[in-house]
Design an enzyme around this catalytic site. Structure first.
Site, PDB file in Angstrom:
ATOM      1  N   ARG A  24     -15.175  68.476  10.484  1.00  0.00           N
ATOM      2  CA  ARG A  24     -16.184  67.477  10.151  1.00  0.00           C
ATOM      3  C   ARG A  24     -16.634  66.710  11.391  1.00  0.00           C
ATOM      4  O   ARG A  24     -15.984  66.762  12.442  1.00  0.00           O
ATOM      5  CB  ARG A  24     -15.636  66.470   9.132  1.00  0.00           C
ATOM      6  CG  ARG A  24     -14.381  65.747   9.624  1.00  0.00           C
ATOM      7  CD  ARG A  24     -13.837  64.786   8.597  1.00  0.00           C
ATOM      8  NE  ARG A  24     -12.651  64.108   9.097  1.00  0.00           N
ATOM      9  CZ  ARG A  24     -12.311  62.862   8.796  1.00  0.00           C
ATOM     10  NH1 ARG A  24     -13.079  62.147   7.993  1.00  0.00           N
ATOM     11  NH2 ARG A  24     -11.210  62.317   9.273  1.00  0.00           N
ATOM     12  N   THR A 135      -7.601  60.940  21.030  1.00  0.00           N
ATOM     13  CA  THR A 135      -8.257  62.171  20.600  1.00  0.00           C
ATOM     14  C   THR A 135      -9.511  62.458  21.421  1.00  0.00           C
ATOM     15  O   THR A 135     -10.339  61.574  21.644  1.00  0.00           O
ATOM     16  CB  THR A 135      -8.635  62.080  19.115  1.00  0.00           C
ATOM     17  OG1 THR A 135      -7.452  61.901  18.337  1.00  0.00           O
ATOM     18  CG2 THR A 135      -9.352  63.349  18.658  1.00  0.00           C
ATOM     19  N   LYS A 160      -5.036  64.341  22.857  1.00  0.00           N
ATOM     20  CA  LYS A 160      -5.026  65.260  21.715  1.00  0.00           C
ATOM     21  C   LYS A 160      -6.408  65.896  21.644  1.00  0.00           C
ATOM     22  O   LYS A 160      -7.381  65.224  21.292  1.00  0.00           O
ATOM     23  CB  LYS A 160      -4.697  64.526  20.422  1.00  0.00           C
ATOM     24  CG  LYS A 160      -4.701  65.424  19.193  1.00  0.00           C
ATOM     25  CD  LYS A 160      -4.285  64.641  17.967  1.00  0.00           C
ATOM     26  CE  LYS A 160      -4.394  65.479  16.714  1.00  0.00           C
ATOM     27  NZ  LYS A 160      -3.960  64.761  15.507  1.00  0.00           N
ATOM     28  N   LYS A 162      -9.249  68.364  20.321  1.00  0.00           N
ATOM     29  CA  LYS A 162      -9.702  69.081  19.136  1.00  0.00           C
ATOM     30  C   LYS A 162     -10.340  70.412  19.533  1.00  0.00           C
ATOM     31  O   LYS A 162     -11.182  70.472  20.438  1.00  0.00           O
ATOM     32  CB  LYS A 162     -10.716  68.240  18.371  1.00  0.00           C
ATOM     33  CG  LYS A 162     -10.149  66.949  17.800  1.00  0.00           C
ATOM     34  CD  LYS A 162      -9.172  67.203  16.674  1.00  0.00           C
ATOM     35  CE  LYS A 162      -8.784  65.908  15.975  1.00  0.00           C
ATOM     36  NZ  LYS A 162      -7.849  66.147  14.839  1.00  0.00           N
ATOM     37  N   ASP A 190      -5.174  70.488  18.846  1.00  0.00           N
ATOM     38  CA  ASP A 190      -5.269  70.405  17.384  1.00  0.00           C
ATOM     39  C   ASP A 190      -6.407  71.289  16.893  1.00  0.00           C
ATOM     40  O   ASP A 190      -7.580  70.991  17.114  1.00  0.00           O
ATOM     41  CB  ASP A 190      -5.509  68.962  16.957  1.00  0.00           C
ATOM     42  CG  ASP A 190      -5.480  68.786  15.443  1.00  0.00           C
ATOM     43  OD1 ASP A 190      -5.221  69.776  14.726  1.00  0.00           O
ATOM     44  OD2 ASP A 190      -5.705  67.650  14.975  1.00  0.00           O
ATOM     45  N   GLU A 218      -1.254  71.843  16.968  1.00  0.00           N
ATOM     46  CA  GLU A 218      -1.212  71.272  15.625  1.00  0.00           C
ATOM     47  C   GLU A 218      -2.047  72.086  14.641  1.00  0.00           C
ATOM     48  O   GLU A 218      -3.193  72.428  14.926  1.00  0.00           O
ATOM     49  CB  GLU A 218      -1.730  69.829  15.688  1.00  0.00           C
ATOM     50  CG  GLU A 218      -1.682  69.090  14.374  1.00  0.00           C
ATOM     51  CD  GLU A 218      -2.051  67.625  14.521  1.00  0.00           C
ATOM     52  OE1 GLU A 218      -2.237  66.956  13.481  1.00  0.00           O
ATOM     53  OE2 GLU A 218      -2.153  67.142  15.675  1.00  0.00           O
ATOM     54  N   ASP A 243       0.602  69.819  10.065  1.00  0.00           N
ATOM     55  CA  ASP A 243      -0.089  68.600   9.639  1.00  0.00           C
ATOM     56  C   ASP A 243      -0.571  68.751   8.206  1.00  0.00           C
ATOM     57  O   ASP A 243       0.092  68.336   7.261  1.00  0.00           O
ATOM     58  CB  ASP A 243      -1.248  68.299  10.587  1.00  0.00           C
ATOM     59  CG  ASP A 243      -2.029  67.039  10.187  1.00  0.00           C
ATOM     60  OD1 ASP A 243      -1.555  66.291   9.315  1.00  0.00           O
ATOM     61  OD2 ASP A 243      -3.116  66.814  10.749  1.00  0.00           O
ATOM     62  N   LYS A 267       1.337  61.516   7.881  1.00  0.00           N
ATOM     63  CA  LYS A 267       0.186  60.616   7.763  1.00  0.00           C
ATOM     64  C   LYS A 267       0.261  59.937   6.409  1.00  0.00           C
ATOM     65  O   LYS A 267       0.442  60.602   5.380  1.00  0.00           O
ATOM     66  CB  LYS A 267      -1.135  61.384   7.901  1.00  0.00           C
ATOM     67  CG  LYS A 267      -1.391  61.950   9.288  1.00  0.00           C
ATOM     68  CD  LYS A 267      -2.700  62.725   9.343  1.00  0.00           C
ATOM     69  CE  LYS A 267      -2.962  63.262  10.741  1.00  0.00           C
ATOM     70  NZ  LYS A 267      -4.157  64.138  10.789  1.00  0.00           N
ATOM     71  N   ASP A 320       0.234  59.580  17.129  1.00  0.00           N
ATOM     72  CA  ASP A 320      -1.205  59.835  17.217  1.00  0.00           C
ATOM     73  C   ASP A 320      -1.891  58.755  16.386  1.00  0.00           C
ATOM     74  O   ASP A 320      -2.395  59.002  15.300  1.00  0.00           O
ATOM     75  CB  ASP A 320      -1.516  61.244  16.690  1.00  0.00           C
ATOM     76  CG  ASP A 320      -3.007  61.523  16.581  1.00  0.00           C
ATOM     77  OD1 ASP A 320      -3.755  60.998  17.432  1.00  0.00           O
ATOM     78  OD2 ASP A 320      -3.413  62.236  15.651  1.00  0.00           O
ATOM     79  N   ASP A 322      -4.495  56.549  17.278  1.00  0.00           N
ATOM     80  CA  ASP A 322      -5.603  56.082  18.110  1.00  0.00           C
ATOM     81  C   ASP A 322      -6.794  55.578  17.307  1.00  0.00           C
ATOM     82  O   ASP A 322      -7.838  55.268  17.885  1.00  0.00           O
ATOM     83  CB  ASP A 322      -6.054  57.194  19.060  1.00  0.00           C
ATOM     84  CG  ASP A 322      -6.538  58.448  18.322  1.00  0.00           C
ATOM     85  OD1 ASP A 322      -6.348  58.526  17.094  1.00  0.00           O
ATOM     86  OD2 ASP A 322      -7.086  59.347  18.977  1.00  0.00           O
TER      87      ASP A 322
END
Length: 362
Positions: A24, A135, A160, A162, A190, A218, A243, A267, A320, A322
């Protein structure tokens, strides 16, 4: 101390820059806030992040869950029976973990305030400060390099990154970032479920062959593909972090039993809050599997609750958190102190966050 009311509001905070993953693109935090009031006048606060592509929860489903199921079930209960309240919270309806998380963290905030203690000490008090990553959204390579250098200049030692959209081109992304930031910055990758198992093995192996020194990868494949996760974990040297595959303590047990990951990402929006997250921590402690504490696109309110969990439990060794750093501004008062990569706990009772920017409660 009885629960007399549960109300909801909303917050909107623009991000510094668009947040882009394999799943997304988001430009602002748009979350539900929760206020739980006790008969002694104390209030606790929580937050729910609608993240339909991961949890299945939307703004509408969260509001419906809280107003139509959770509030009728909990109002009138005595919070001194914390386990009883939490059992009722999680049994009054199935799923909708984000709604449960918001109410859960508000209840823990309220409970710790009633004791006059910061929540992290109630949860174990393992540490007073720790460091989070930052991130780096998936973009073209020059933009990702620029964003990485900017993060390092701001004092972040862990990135991290993406990936997960363009297969082997992700190796080029990580290689370019490694060249730019040098060897002393930790890089976490990730994929957000963006690869298949065979592709993931090929990509991770290529990163290893190039000596890119990746700290972890991840969620390389779809959440339900535990066979794929198991295959990847056994075929690469880089640690694999589960995750989206882990929402519950039962999920954690299955991941560990199968050897489908080396690490677990907790999370609160997935677990339904702190109460269930503590059970995952207990499982991880038994098997000595280290955990990361993570967040969705959340504001300082709910990220602070996650920070208290991280400070409370020693098995959580990676962070993580952030979310507040990605926002253009912080509308709250108090809470843990965020200075660059560092998060420092305070002695304020509960989660410690006040000044909730919500004028209308329903």
């Amino acid at each position: 101390m009885k629960i007399v009311d549960i109300r909801t509001g909303s917050i909107r905070i623009p991000l510094e820059r668009p947040f882009k993953t394999a799943l997304r693109t988001v430009e602002q935090v748009e979350d539900i806030v929760v206020r739980v009031t006790a008969d002694n006048g104390l209030e606790g606060y929580g937050e729910a992040a609608p993240t339909a592509v991961i949890t299945g929860d939307t703004t509408g489903s969260i509001l419906c869950a809280i107003h139509d199921y959770i509030r009728p079930a909990l109002v009138g209960m005595d919070l001194e029976d914390l386990d009883g309240v939490m059992t009722k919270l999680h049994s009054c309806m199935v799923k909708n973990t984000s709604a449960k998380a918001a109410v859960d963290m508000a209840l823990y905030d309220l409970y710790a305030k009633s004791l006059g203690r910061p929540l992290y000490k109630v949860l174990g008090g393992h540490r007073t400060h720790f460091e989070t990553d930052l991130t780096i959204s998936v973009n073209d390579i020059p933009t990702m390099v620029e964003d990485s250098l900017d993060a390092v200049a701001k004092g972040y030692h862990i990135l991290k990154v993406k990936v997960g959209k363009e297969g082997l081109k992700d190796v080029e992304r990580i290689a370019a970032i490694r060249r730019a930031v040098g060897p002393d910055v930790d890089i976490r990758v990730d994929a957000n479920q963006g690869w298949n198992a065979k592709e993931a093995v090929r990509i991770i192996t290529a990163m290893e062959d190039k000596g890119l020194d990746i700290q972890l990868v991840e969620q390389p494949v779809k959440a339900h593909d535990l066979a794929g996760m198991e295959k990847i974990t056994k075929q690469v040297a880089t640690p694999i972090l589960a995750d989206e595959s882990v929402f519950s303590p039962e999920d954690a047990v299955e991941i560990i039993r199968r050897g489908a990951a080396d690490l677990i990402n907790i999370k609160l929006m997935k677990t339904g809050g702190i109460w269930q997250a503590l059970k995952i921590c207990a499982v991880a402690e038994i098997y000595q599997v280290h955990c990361m504490i993570g967040c969705m696109l959340e504001s300082k309110l709910s990220v602070s609750a996650a920070a208290h969990l991280a400070a409370g439990k020693g098995i959580i060794t990676l962070a993580d958190l952030d979310g507040p750093s990605l926002c253009k501004y912080d509308p709250y008062d108090g809470g843990p102190i965020y200075e660059g990569a560092g998060i420092a706990m305070t002695d304020a009772p509960g989660v410690g966050v006040g000044g909730i920017p919500c004028d209308h409660w329903e």
